[in-house]
Every structure is written in structure tokens, then in C-alpha cells.
Design a protein around this motif. Structure first.
Motif, PDB file in Angstrom:
ATOM      1  N   LEU A   1       0.831  -1.214   0.000  1.00 56.81           N
ATOM      2  CA  LEU A   1       0.000   0.000   0.000  1.00 56.81           C
ATOM      3  C   LEU A   1       0.856   1.252   0.000  1.00 56.81           C
ATOM      4  N   ALA A   2       1.922   1.273   0.805  1.00 55.72           N
ATOM      5  CA  ALA A   2       2.800   2.445   0.847  1.00 55.72           C
ATOM      6  C   ALA A   2       3.455   2.685  -0.508  1.00 55.72           C
ATOM      7  N   VAL A   3       3.864   1.612  -1.171  1.00 54.34           N
ATOM      8  CA  VAL A   3       4.494   1.742  -2.487  1.00 54.34           C
ATOM      9  C   VAL A   3       3.499   2.286  -3.504  1.00 54.34           C
TER      10      VAL A   3
ATOM     11  N   PHE B   1       1.848   6.207  -7.267  1.00 53.12           N
ATOM     12  CA  PHE B   1       0.721   6.802  -7.973  1.00 53.12           C
ATOM     13  C   PHE B   1       0.420   8.206  -7.448  1.00 53.12           C
ATOM     14  N   GLY B   2       0.789   8.477  -6.195  1.00 52.92           N
ATOM     15  CA  GLY B   2       0.635   9.844  -5.697  1.00 52.92           C
ATOM     16  C   GLY B   2       1.542  10.805  -6.433  1.00 52.92           C
ATOM     17  N   VAL B   3       2.791  10.414  -6.644  1.00 53.84           N
ATOM     18  CA  VAL B   3       3.723  11.255  -7.397  1.00 53.84           C
ATOM     19  C   VAL B   3       3.226  11.460  -8.823  1.00 53.84           C
ATOM     20  N   VAL B   4       2.738  10.388  -9.439  1.00 53.63           N
ATOM     21  CA  VAL B   4       2.211  10.504 -10.808  1.00 53.63           C
ATOM     22  C   VAL B   4       1.025  11.457 -10.849  1.00 53.63           C
TER      23      VAL B   4
ATOM     24  N   ARG C   1      -8.062  -4.439   3.275  1.00 49.34           N
ATOM     25  CA  ARG C   1      -8.160  -2.987   3.447  1.00 49.34           C
ATOM     26  C   ARG C   1      -7.098  -2.263   2.618  1.00 49.34           C
ATOM     27  N   ASP C   2      -5.904  -2.861   2.533  1.00 48.24           N
ATOM     28  CA  ASP C   2      -4.861  -2.281   1.681  1.00 48.24           C
ATOM     29  C   ASP C   2      -5.324  -2.240   0.226  1.00 48.24           C
ATOM     30  N   ALA C   3      -5.962  -3.330  -0.216  1.00 47.68           N
ATOM     31  CA  ALA C   3      -6.403  -3.413  -1.612  1.00 47.68           C
ATOM     32  C   ALA C   3      -7.452  -2.352  -1.917  1.00 47.68           C
TER      33      ALA C   3
ATOM     34  N   GLY D   1      -5.723   1.082  -1.773  1.00 46.71           N
ATOM     35  CA  GLY D   1      -4.838   1.227  -2.927  1.00 46.71           C
ATOM     36  C   GLY D   1      -5.600   1.403  -4.221  1.00 46.71           C
ATOM     37  N   LEU D   2      -6.721   0.701  -4.348  1.00 47.03           N
ATOM     38  CA  LEU D   2      -7.545   0.848  -5.550  1.00 47.03           C
ATOM     39  C   LEU D   2      -8.054   2.276  -5.685  1.00 47.03           C
ATOM     40  N   ALA D   3      -8.493   2.864  -4.565  1.00 48.46           N
ATOM     41  CA  ALA D   3      -8.960   4.252  -4.603  1.00 48.46           C
ATOM     42  C   ALA D   3      -7.828   5.198  -4.990  1.00 48.46           C
ATOM     43  N   ILE D   4      -6.622   4.939  -4.479  1.00 50.45           N
ATOM     44  CA  ILE D   4      -5.474   5.792  -4.810  1.00 50.45           C
ATOM     45  C   ILE D   4      -5.118   5.681  -6.283  1.00 50.45           C
TER      46      ILE D   4
END
Length: 382
Positions: free
Chosen positions: A71-73, A78-81, A118-120, A123-126
Motif C-alpha cells: 500500500l505504501a508503495v 501513484f501519488g507522485v504521478v 483494506r490495503d487493496a 490502494g484501488l482508490a489511490i
């Protein structure tokens, strides 16, 4: 249906012991780095080559943590992108088109393969944020948009499929190990019983000849000594095999006093209440360990399979001859505890039977699922 799928995904725990890093990860990082630099140098049609190379190569080291911190990765990459895409939209700059960044597909795969439910979901939302933004930044038509979404969904699906297959294999492997331990326990009982019976017979014969033929008594004692030595040797060997199959854990086995560790509420799971009453002191170690394992398995099943369960009640009552365990949950009746013929219930039933007790699991009269086990205080009868 969709609600049930989301609930199941949300409650999914992380797989155990993901590999931290292997040599293939370093090779992958080297390949991505070299490919990114070469693409930036050789591609003449690459827009914003400096930014493209920095983004592709700079985020590549995140691949080393994709299994242990999925999740952190995903959030970082994707946050940087997303931030870069916002900058491109504001400055009306051309979209980045870096082929090397195809390695980003490994991140949603790893998220669904190694992350918790919960990570999935998080992460999907991110991932959806930069994915939607990229459609505005680099819109090339409906066909390309559908293709891109399909490729992204394929990464999710492949990660979940690999996870499900590996989980099924692990469960099957644990079942095989459990069955083997039961077989070894039976062999242990038969072997020791055979030798001990021989020792008893020899001892009786020694008593019979001790007064009339003392020299014969000494021979009988030698036979008893030899049989006892062989019994101890076989016992140590088989116990060693049993311990090895469980990871060679030499810590004391948990017992009734440890049941309190199962109480409380796991993340997203039902509340577990443990009540102990009656005579529970001086139980056989095997019985105490069995009570703990039966309770642990029952609570785990309730947390994983009891739909809409809010409470799991564990009650252990002891008297002068036996100990009774009852585990009730208030989940939906249809799938509260699985099938009575499930692998977990088979193992629990076998464990109770080996100790001379009884075991029953099934729907309770008031709704939910009930597990009942009754064990003699001293274990299996002699």
C-alpha cells in the motif's frame, strides 16, 4: 452480492511471510533503470525527456518494497504521478509517454497479491485518481481508454488469482501436514502401548520367578531395561518428527490459562468473550493444549466465515471428570462456520477423538454457529 464481495475483500488478512527481497528484484531494478535511461537518450519523440527519465528511474526503487509494503508503495508511486499530471494539466504541457513505466503494472498486482483487504481497497482508490487524470492529460480515444482500463484491471485480477491459488495450496499443505501428524500420533500410541505391554508382562513374570529362581529375575530385569530403552528411543524419535512438522517450536504449549489471549476484537472482526468456570486446575497438558487449539480454530473460523457476526462467546466449564468447551457466534446461519465436513472441523473432531472426547459443530437453535467439545480431564483413557 457485491456487498458480500466487498465485505469479504475488506476482511481479508495479509498473506503470511512475504519474501522481502530476492536477487530477481535487483535484476528487475537494474533492467528498469537501464531501460529508462536508454529510452530517454534514444527516443527522439519523447516529450519532456528529462522529467520522464527522472520519474521512471526515480520511482523504480519502490519495486524492492512492493511485497512487504504494497500500500505504501502504491500510494507513493501513484501519488507522485498524480501530482505530475496535475502540473501538466495546469501548465498545458504534453503528457508523458514513457514506455519504461509499464513496470507500474507490477504495483497493483503486488497490492492484490500481498496486501490485506483494506490495503487493496485503499490502494484501488489511490490508483483510480491518476488513472482518471491520465485520461484527461493524454486522451487518444475511447478505444485506447478502454484498453488501458482493461490492462489495469487485468493486473488486479492476476494478483488476486495468484493470491487465491497460493492460499488454496497453503491450506491443502497444512491439511496434509495435519493428517500426517495424526497418523504419527497413532503410530506413537500403538508403538508405546506395545512395548509397555511387553514390559508389564515381563515384570509380572519376574515377580513370579523372583523367589524360586532369583537368577531368572535378573534376566527379566535386563529384558525390561532393554525394552524400556527402545521405547524411549522410538518415543523421542517420533516426538522429534512431530515437532519438526510444526516448525520445531520448543516453547510451552498454550493451555486454558492462555485462552484470554483470544479475547477482544480483531480489526474488522467480531468481539470475542472468554468465560472460564469450574475446576480447570491440574488438567492434563494434552487436554489444556487441545482446548486452546479447538478454541483458536473456532474463533478463527468465526472471524473469517461468520457473516455479519458481532460476537463470539467462548465458555469453558470443568468438573471432576471432564471439561466442556462451547463456542457460539451470532453470524448468519448459512455460512457461519462452514460445512461440518470442512478440513478444519475434521481436524478438530480428530483431535478431540484422540483424547477420548467428543466434538460437534453445526447451526445452533438460536441462530449462528456452535462448536461443542467435551474432553476427559486426564486425556485419553488408559
Amino acid at each position: 452480492m457485491v456487498n458480500n464481495v466487498l465485505r469479504s475483500l475488506w476482511a481479508e488478512p495479509r498473506p503470511s511471510a512475504p519474501p522481502v527481497r530476492v536477487w530477481r528484484d535487483w535484476v528487475l531494478l537494474a533492467v528498469v533503470t537501464v531501460s529508462g535511461v536508454m529510452e530517454g537518450v534514444l527516443r527522439e519523440d519523447l516529450s519532456l525527456p528529462g522529467l520522464s527519465v527522472v520519474l521512471a528511474v526515480g520511482l523504480a526503487p519502490l519495486l524492492l518494497w512492493r511485497r512487504t509494503h504494497p500500500l505504501a508503495v502504491v500510494a507513493t508511486a501513484f501519488g507522485v504521478v498524480a501530482v505530475v499530471d496535475i502540473g501538466l494539466i495546469v501548465s498545458d504541457a504534453p503528457a508523458l509517454d514513457m514506455y519504461t513505466m509499464v513496470y507500474f503494472l507490477m504495483l497493483p498486482f503486488s497490492l492484490f497479491r500481498w496486501g490485506s483487504g483494506r490495503d487493496a481497497v485503499a490502494g484501488l482508490a489511490i490508483i483510480l485518481v491518476p488513472a482518471i487524470m491520465s485520461l484527461f492529460v493524454s486522451w487518444t480515444g475511447v478505444t485506447d481508454a478502454i484498453g488501458g482500463v482493461a490492462v489495469l484491471l487485468s493486473a488486479f485480477a492476476l494478483g488476486w488469482a495468484v493470491r487465491s491459488q497460493h492460499g488454496a495450496q497453503e491450506r491443502r499443505l497444512e491439511q496434509v501436514k495435519s493428517e500426517e501428524r495424526v497418523l504419527l500420533a497413532r503410530e506413537l500410541h500403538d508403538t508405546v502401548a506395545h512395548h509397555v505391554s511387553g514390559i508389564v508382562i515381563q515384570a509380572q513374570a519376574g515377580r513370579a520367578v523372583a523367589t524360586s529362581h532369583p537368577e531368572r529375575a535378573a534376566e527379566v530385569l535386563a529384558v525390561i531395561e532393554d525394552a524400556a530403552s527402545r521405547t524411549l528411543t522410538e518415543l523421542r524419535t517420533m516426538v522429534g518428527v512431530l515437532r519438526a512438522s510444526e516448525g520445531a517450536d520448543f516453547a510451552p504449549s498454550p493451555g486454558v490459562a492462555d485462552l484470554g489471549r483470544l479475547a477482544g476484537q480483531a480489526e474488522g472482526g467480531p468481539q470475542v468473550d472468554v468465560e472460564l468456570s469450574g475446576e480447570l486446575d491440574d488438567l492434563s497438558p494434552a487436554v489444556g493444549a487441545a482446548l486452546y487449539r479447538l478454541t483458536q480454530e473456532s474463533v478463527t473460523n468465526a472471524r473469517r466465515h461468520a457473516r455479519y457476526a458481532t460476537r463470539v462467546a467462548v465458555r469453558v466449564v470443568g468438573d471432576a471428570e471432564r471439561v466442556q468447551l462451547t463456542v457460539d457466534d451470532d453470524g448468519a446461519l448459512s455460512t457461519a462456520g462452514g460445512s461440518p465436513s470442512g478440513y478444519g472441523l475434521v481436524g478438530m473432531r480428530e483431535r478431540a477423538k484422540l483424547l477420548g472426547g467428543t466434538f460437534h459443530a453445526g447451526p445452533s437453535a438460536g441462530g449462528g454457529w456452535r462448536v461443542e467439545a467435551t474432553l476427559p480431564r486426564a486425556g485419553a483413557p488408559r
